[in-house]
Design a protein around this motif. Structure first.
Motif, PDB file in Angstrom:
ATOM      1  N   ILE A   1       0.821  -1.179   0.319  1.00  0.00           N
ATOM      2  CA  ILE A   1       0.022   0.207  -0.095  1.00  0.00           C
ATOM      3  C   ILE A   1       0.989   1.107  -0.011  1.00  0.00           C
ATOM      4  O   ILE A   1      -0.045   1.531  -0.518  1.00  0.00           O
ATOM      5  N   VAL A   2       2.034   1.248   0.993  1.00  0.00           N
ATOM      6  CA  VAL A   2       2.886   2.382   1.049  1.00  0.00           C
ATOM      7  C   VAL A   2       3.169   2.514  -0.182  1.00  0.00           C
ATOM      8  O   VAL A   2       3.869   4.028  -0.392  1.00  0.00           O
ATOM      9  N   GLN A   3       4.187   1.384  -0.848  1.00  0.00           N
ATOM     10  CA  GLN A   3       4.987   1.240  -1.867  1.00  0.00           C
ATOM     11  C   GLN A   3       3.991   2.000  -3.195  1.00  0.00           C
ATOM     12  O   GLN A   3       4.659   2.830  -4.318  1.00  0.00           O
ATOM     13  N   GLU A   4       2.901   1.888  -3.666  1.00  0.00           N
ATOM     14  CA  GLU A   4       1.676   1.628  -4.653  1.00  0.00           C
ATOM     15  C   GLU A   4       1.824   3.661  -4.675  1.00  0.00           C
ATOM     16  O   GLU A   4       1.815   4.030  -5.067  1.00  0.00           O
ATOM     17  N   ALA A   5       1.063   3.937  -2.948  1.00  0.00           N
ATOM     18  CA  ALA A   5       0.713   5.566  -3.293  1.00  0.00           C
ATOM     19  C   ALA A   5       1.870   6.175  -3.357  1.00  0.00           C
ATOM     20  O   ALA A   5       1.882   7.486  -3.811  1.00  0.00           O
ATOM     21  N   LEU A   6       2.640   5.785  -3.248  1.00  0.00           N
ATOM     22  CA  LEU A   6       4.285   6.952  -3.328  1.00  0.00           C
ATOM     23  C   LEU A   6       4.924   6.511  -4.424  1.00  0.00           C
ATOM     24  O   LEU A   6       4.752   7.856  -5.404  1.00  0.00           O
ATOM     25  N   THR A   7       4.938   5.734  -4.991  1.00  0.00           N
ATOM     26  CA  THR A   7       5.187   5.475  -6.617  1.00  0.00           C
ATOM     27  C   THR A   7       4.449   6.323  -6.995  1.00  0.00           C
ATOM     28  O   THR A   7       4.506   7.524  -8.408  1.00  0.00           O
ATOM     29  N   ASN A   8       2.461   6.393  -6.996  1.00  0.00           N
ATOM     30  CA  ASN A   8       2.039   7.365  -7.903  1.00  0.00           C
ATOM     31  C   ASN A   8       1.930   8.701  -7.450  1.00  0.00           C
ATOM     32  O   ASN A   8       1.901   9.536  -8.313  1.00  0.00           O
ATOM     33  N   ALA A   9       2.510   9.129  -6.090  1.00  0.00           N
ATOM     34  CA  ALA A   9       2.212  10.083  -5.611  1.00  0.00           C
ATOM     35  C   ALA A   9       3.994  10.987  -6.377  1.00  0.00           C
ATOM     36  O   ALA A   9       4.105  12.170  -7.204  1.00  0.00           O
TER      37      ALA A   9
ATOM     38  N   VAL B   1       3.428   9.467   5.720  1.00  0.00           N
ATOM     39  CA  VAL B   1       3.349   8.245   5.670  1.00  0.00           C
ATOM     40  C   VAL B   1       2.988   7.246   7.524  1.00  0.00           C
ATOM     41  O   VAL B   1       3.775   8.459   7.833  1.00  0.00           O
ATOM     42  N   THR B   2       1.752   7.583   7.696  1.00  0.00           N
ATOM     43  CA  THR B   2       1.319   7.019   9.099  1.00  0.00           C
ATOM     44  C   THR B   2       0.496   4.835   8.684  1.00  0.00           C
ATOM     45  O   THR B   2      -0.262   4.914   8.292  1.00  0.00           O
ATOM     46  N   VAL B   3       1.640   4.819   9.879  1.00  0.00           N
ATOM     47  CA  VAL B   3       1.354   3.586  10.081  1.00  0.00           C
ATOM     48  C   VAL B   3       1.045   3.306  11.794  1.00  0.00           C
ATOM     49  O   VAL B   3       1.547   3.598  12.663  1.00  0.00           O
ATOM     50  N   ARG B   4      -0.616   2.919  12.459  1.00  0.00           N
ATOM     51  CA  ARG B   4      -0.903   2.600  13.160  1.00  0.00           C
ATOM     52  C   ARG B   4      -1.525   1.548  13.555  1.00  0.00           C
ATOM     53  O   ARG B   4      -2.238   0.878  13.145  1.00  0.00           O
TER      54      ARG B   4
ATOM     55  N   ARG C   1      -7.124  -4.122  17.260  1.00  0.00           N
ATOM     56  CA  ARG C   1      -7.227  -4.766  16.382  1.00  0.00           C
ATOM     57  C   ARG C   1      -7.337  -4.626  14.625  1.00  0.00           C
ATOM     58  O   ARG C   1      -8.474  -5.499  14.033  1.00  0.00           O
ATOM     59  N   ALA C   2      -6.670  -3.753  14.529  1.00  0.00           N
ATOM     60  CA  ALA C   2      -6.157  -2.920  13.305  1.00  0.00           C
ATOM     61  C   ALA C   2      -5.048  -2.220  12.994  1.00  0.00           C
ATOM     62  O   ALA C   2      -4.199  -1.839  13.663  1.00  0.00           O
ATOM     63  N   LEU C   3      -5.073  -2.715  11.544  1.00  0.00           N
ATOM     64  CA  LEU C   3      -3.758  -2.380  10.963  1.00  0.00           C
ATOM     65  C   LEU C   3      -3.877  -1.122  10.570  1.00  0.00           C
ATOM     66  O   LEU C   3      -4.965  -1.072   9.183  1.00  0.00           O
ATOM     67  N   ARG C   4      -3.837   0.316  11.120  1.00  0.00           N
ATOM     68  CA  ARG C   4      -3.960   1.352   9.813  1.00  0.00           C
ATOM     69  C   ARG C   4      -2.956   2.000   8.958  1.00  0.00           C
ATOM     70  O   ARG C   4      -2.227   1.996   9.682  1.00  0.00           O
ATOM     71  N   VAL C   5      -3.280   1.896   7.863  1.00  0.00           N
ATOM     72  CA  VAL C   5      -2.556   3.010   7.143  1.00  0.00           C
ATOM     73  C   VAL C   5      -2.378   3.950   6.226  1.00  0.00           C
ATOM     74  O   VAL C   5      -4.016   3.847   5.094  1.00  0.00           O
ATOM     75  N   GLU C   6      -2.062   4.729   6.016  1.00  0.00           N
ATOM     76  CA  GLU C   6      -2.773   6.137   4.967  1.00  0.00           C
ATOM     77  C   GLU C   6      -1.760   6.660   4.542  1.00  0.00           C
ATOM     78  O   GLU C   6       0.079   7.000   5.270  1.00  0.00           O
ATOM     79  N   VAL C   7      -1.103   7.134   3.645  1.00  0.00           N
ATOM     80  CA  VAL C   7      -0.567   8.034   2.933  1.00  0.00           C
ATOM     81  C   VAL C   7      -0.733   9.267   2.615  1.00  0.00           C
ATOM     82  O   VAL C   7      -1.874   8.849   1.587  1.00  0.00           O
ATOM     83  N   LEU C   8      -0.587  10.476   2.470  1.00  0.00           N
ATOM     84  CA  LEU C   8      -1.197  12.133   2.126  1.00  0.00           C
ATOM     85  C   LEU C   8      -0.111  12.663   0.801  1.00  0.00           C
ATOM     86  O   LEU C   8       1.422  12.212   1.976  1.00  0.00           O
TER      87      LEU C   8
ATOM     88  N   ARG D   1      -7.833  14.608  -3.130  1.00  0.00           N
ATOM     89  CA  ARG D   1      -7.816  15.936  -1.349  1.00  0.00           C
ATOM     90  C   ARG D   1      -8.546  16.813  -2.086  1.00  0.00           C
ATOM     91  O   ARG D   1      -7.913  17.814  -3.396  1.00  0.00           O
ATOM     92  N   LEU D   2      -9.280  17.855  -1.722  1.00  0.00           N
ATOM     93  CA  LEU D   2      -9.740  19.205  -2.020  1.00  0.00           C
ATOM     94  C   LEU D   2      -8.569  19.707  -2.132  1.00  0.00           C
ATOM     95  O   LEU D   2      -8.915  20.438  -3.257  1.00  0.00           O
ATOM     96  N   GLY D   3      -7.827  19.470  -1.192  1.00  0.00           N
ATOM     97  CA  GLY D   3      -7.155  20.492  -0.824  1.00  0.00           C
ATOM     98  C   GLY D   3      -5.450  20.735  -1.522  1.00  0.00           C
ATOM     99  O   GLY D   3      -5.097  21.203  -1.877  1.00  0.00           O
ATOM    100  N   GLY D   4      -5.681  19.650  -2.420  1.00  0.00           N
ATOM    101  CA  GLY D   4      -4.643  19.310  -3.471  1.00  0.00           C
ATOM    102  C   GLY D   4      -3.873  17.883  -3.004  1.00  0.00           C
ATOM    103  O   GLY D   4      -3.383  17.423  -1.708  1.00  0.00           O
ATOM    104  N   GLY D   5      -3.660  17.068  -3.795  1.00  0.00           N
ATOM    105  CA  GLY D   5      -2.777  16.091  -3.387  1.00  0.00           C
ATOM    106  C   GLY D   5      -3.766  14.975  -3.449  1.00  0.00           C
ATOM    107  O   GLY D   5      -4.960  14.506  -3.843  1.00  0.00           O
ATOM    108  N   TYR D   6      -2.968  13.994  -3.354  1.00  0.00           N
ATOM    109  CA  TYR D   6      -4.181  12.237  -2.763  1.00  0.00           C
ATOM    110  C   TYR D   6      -3.825  11.698  -1.714  1.00  0.00           C
ATOM    111  O   TYR D   6      -2.867  11.866  -0.791  1.00  0.00           O
ATOM    112  N   ARG D   7      -5.082  10.483  -1.470  1.00  0.00           N
ATOM    113  CA  ARG D   7      -4.305  10.144   0.279  1.00  0.00           C
ATOM    114  C   ARG D   7      -5.438   8.995  -0.483  1.00  0.00           C
ATOM    115  O   ARG D   7      -6.144   8.702  -0.969  1.00  0.00           O
TER     116      ARG D   7
END
Length: 279
Positions: free
Chosen positions: A187-195, A206-209, A213-220, A263-269
């Motif tokens: 997920i991180v690889q694909e998101a950063l490559t697209n960015a 990149v945020t990994v939490r 009960r779950a692993l949350r991954v976010e790339v902005l 993202r409305l303010g610019g970029g991708y999430r």
């Protein structure tokens, strides 16, 4: 005489009963053989259907792996080659560093492809038959696929290619199931490559939490805003690329969900949640 007649009648009845039982046995055996034959045919059809489903699933998995390997490394090579061309005449040292990054990305792609091909067609002793680029180099073994433990190396490659990346890790870091670990990394690889490929400057976060009960991954990533007219609105529906579709399938296997949008303010999430109690 009457005793003889009774005996003959009894023998006749017994013979008729034996004949009836024999006929019934033959018919029952015939029905049983037909049932066994039909069941065998149904089982064969089920086996063929299961084999076809397994082949289709394996093809999809291989396609996803090839996309992840080739797309990421080729994108890095294109960006670095373009940077080297721009500064070749004026900054030869920077051009050399960029070309070295191209070489490293190419070697990385070849190594991962050898691993994948080794899994598909291993040598008799279970090792990779490709001896590698150098006789002194050890043969590439069937090492596990990359996980979050290789996130630092991924971020370094992306940052060197021109996209600054900030990483945040929260929660109690702990070992993850292999499939979840690989999925989070992809997920991180694909998101950063697209960015890196589609972004216009800016940076990425990149945020990994690690939740209970779950692993949350976010790339902005930042970029031009559609609201201000700095960036054109994409014509096609977002998130229809093969990479994002493959990621959604990976996450869905573990009962999770993935959301990718501009993202409305610019970029991708790109945001994903992967349950850990089902892995």
């Amino acid at each position: 005489m009457w005793e003889t007649k009774v005996l003959v009648a009894a023998l006749g009845v017994a013979g008729a009963a034996v004949i009836c039982l024999a006929v019934a046995l033959v018919r029952t055996r015939a029905r049983w053989q037909r049932a066994v034959g039909e069941r065998g045919w149904l089982l064969e059809r089920e086996r063929e259907s299961a084999a076809q489903v397994a082949v289709a699933a394996e093809r999809d998995r291989i396609a996803r792996e090839l996309h992840d390997i080739v797309s990421h490394n080729v994108s890095l090579m294109v960006v670095q080659a373009g940077a080297a061309r721009e500064v070749l005449a004026t900054m030869p040292d920077e051009a050399t560093a960029a070309l070295r990054a191209v070489e490293d990305a190419g070697r990385g792609a070849m190594t991962e492809l050898r691993h994948l091909l080794g899994v598909l067609a291993p040598s008799p002793d279970g090792s990779d038959a490709d001896p590698g680029p150098s006789p002194a180099a050890p043969a590439a073994d069937l090492t596990p696929q990359p996980g979050l433990d290789r996130l630092g190396a991924l971020v370094d490659r992306i940052s060197f290619a021109g996209l600054p990346v900030e990483v945040r890790i929260s929660g109690e870091v702990r070992p993850l199931p292999d499939g979840v670990d690989v999925t989070a990394y992809r997920i991180v690889q694909e998101a950063l490559t697209n960015a890196l490929r589609h972004g216009d400057g800016g940076k990425a976060e990149v945020t990994v939490r690690y939740a209970d009960r779950a692993l949350r991954v976010e790339v902005l990533n930042t970029g031009p805003s559609v609201l201000t007219g700095d960036a054109p609105v994409p014509r096609s529906r977002e998130g229809t690329g093969r990479g994002l579709l493959g990621l959604r399938e990976r996450v869905a296997v573990y009962g999770g969900d993935l959301d990718a949008r501009r993202r409305l303010g610019g970029g991708y999430r790109v945001r994903a949640r992967i349950p850990l109690d089902r892995a």
